[in-house]
Write a protein that holds these residues in place. Sequence first.
Motif, short mmCIF file in Angstrom:
data_model
loop_
_atom_site.label_atom_id
_atom_site.label_comp_id
_atom_site.label_asym_id
_atom_site.label_seq_id
_atom_site.Cartn_x
_atom_site.Cartn_y
_atom_site.Cartn_z
N GLN A 1 0.83 -1.21 0.00
CA GLN A 1 0.00 0.00 0.00
C GLN A 1 0.87 1.26 0.00
OE1 GLN A 1 -3.28 -0.10 -0.38
NE2 GLN A 1 -3.06 -2.31 -0.44
N PRO A 2 0.35 2.36 -0.58
CA PRO A 2 1.10 3.62 -0.48
C PRO A 2 1.06 4.14 0.96
CG PRO A 2 -1.02 3.97 -1.57
CD PRO A 2 -0.87 2.49 -1.36
N LEU A 3 2.13 4.83 1.33
CA LEU A 3 2.21 5.45 2.65
C LEU A 3 1.74 6.90 2.56
CD1 LEU A 3 5.66 4.49 4.25
CD2 LEU A 3 3.37 3.96 5.12
N ALA A 4 1.14 7.37 3.62
CA ALA A 4 0.76 8.77 3.74
C ALA A 4 1.30 9.29 5.07
CB ALA A 4 -0.76 8.93 3.69
N ALA A 5 1.79 10.51 5.05
CA ALA A 5 2.29 11.13 6.28
C ALA A 5 2.03 12.63 6.20
CB ALA A 5 3.78 10.86 6.44
N HIS A 6 1.75 13.23 7.34
CA HIS A 6 1.55 14.67 7.40
C HIS A 6 2.92 15.31 7.52
CE1 HIS A 6 -1.64 17.60 7.46
NE2 HIS A 6 -0.89 18.34 8.26
N ASN A 7 3.26 16.17 6.57
CA ASN A 7 4.63 16.66 6.40
C ASN A 7 5.54 15.47 6.10
OD1 ASN A 7 4.23 19.49 6.80
ND2 ASN A 7 3.99 19.08 8.98
N ALA A 8 5.23 14.82 5.02
CA ALA A 8 5.91 13.57 4.64
C ALA A 8 7.42 13.72 4.55
CB ALA A 8 5.35 13.05 3.31
N SER A 9 7.91 14.90 4.22
CA SER A 9 9.36 15.06 4.13
C SER A 9 10.03 14.74 5.47
CB SER A 9 9.73 16.46 3.66
OG SER A 9 9.25 17.44 4.55
N PHE A 10 9.37 15.07 6.58
CA PHE A 10 9.93 14.74 7.89
C PHE A 10 9.91 13.23 8.12
CE2 PHE A 10 9.21 13.55 12.32
CZ PHE A 10 10.40 14.01 12.88
N ASP A 11 8.74 12.61 8.01
CA ASP A 11 8.62 11.19 8.32
C ASP A 11 9.40 10.31 7.35
OD1 ASP A 11 6.73 11.12 10.69
OD2 ASP A 11 5.61 12.35 9.28
N MET A 12 9.41 10.66 6.08
CA MET A 12 10.20 9.88 5.12
C MET A 12 11.69 10.11 5.35
SD MET A 12 7.95 8.13 3.62
CE MET A 12 6.85 8.31 5.00
N GLY A 13 12.05 11.32 5.80
CA GLY A 13 13.44 11.59 6.16
C GLY A 13 13.88 10.74 7.34
N VAL A 14 13.01 10.61 8.33
CA VAL A 14 13.31 9.75 9.48
C VAL A 14 13.45 8.30 9.02
CG1 VAL A 14 12.44 8.84 11.68
CG2 VAL A 14 12.25 11.29 11.18
N LEU A 15 12.51 7.85 8.21
CA LEU A 15 12.56 6.47 7.72
C LEU A 15 13.86 6.22 6.96
CD1 LEU A 15 11.35 3.69 7.37
CD2 LEU A 15 9.94 4.60 5.51
#
Length: 185
Positions: A82-96
């Motif tokens: 499934q696609p991921l969704a995050a609020h302010n995705a740049s932060f959460d994807m940066g952490v990941l």
Amino acid sequence: MNFVTIDFETAKYSQESACSVGLARFVNGEVTDTYYSLIRPPKLYIRPDFTDIHGLTVDDVRDAPRFSKIWDSEILPFIGSQPLAAHNASFDMGVLMAVLDWYDLDTPAIQYFCTCRLARRTWPNFKSHALTALAGHFGITYNAHNALDDAVTCGKLVTMSAEKFKCNSVEELLSAAGVGMSVLA
């Protein structure tokens, strides 16, 4: 409307310092499953001002698993295809990306989109598109900066956006809102 939302909390400013993660699976726009875990950051330290934000202390994460112990066995299977969704995705994807790099784990080609960007396109006249402001506007009560509550709230906003645009899939919604899908790798 099938997707998974993700939210991280960190111990300090460096992105590999994830100290909790929350995920929520949405099927047909409804929460069907959730996952939450504390994470022991690489350095066992949490800035006091970060504790003031998310409430987590060193004692909370001392015996928590390291990210490398839960990625392949719990988080990645939860996300699935499934696609991921995050609020302010740049932060959460940066952490990941930072924790995957820190532990020398393979980076999968996960598709993701930003719900803050989606909210700006869906409700352009709102003064703030912060998760707390949006939740307050729509009467969503939740524990802000709890990774699981943030993830669930984020998903509710995706569903509300889909209702406004009268869309039945993530792809249709992103196209209608003019928001692109990105790839983690």
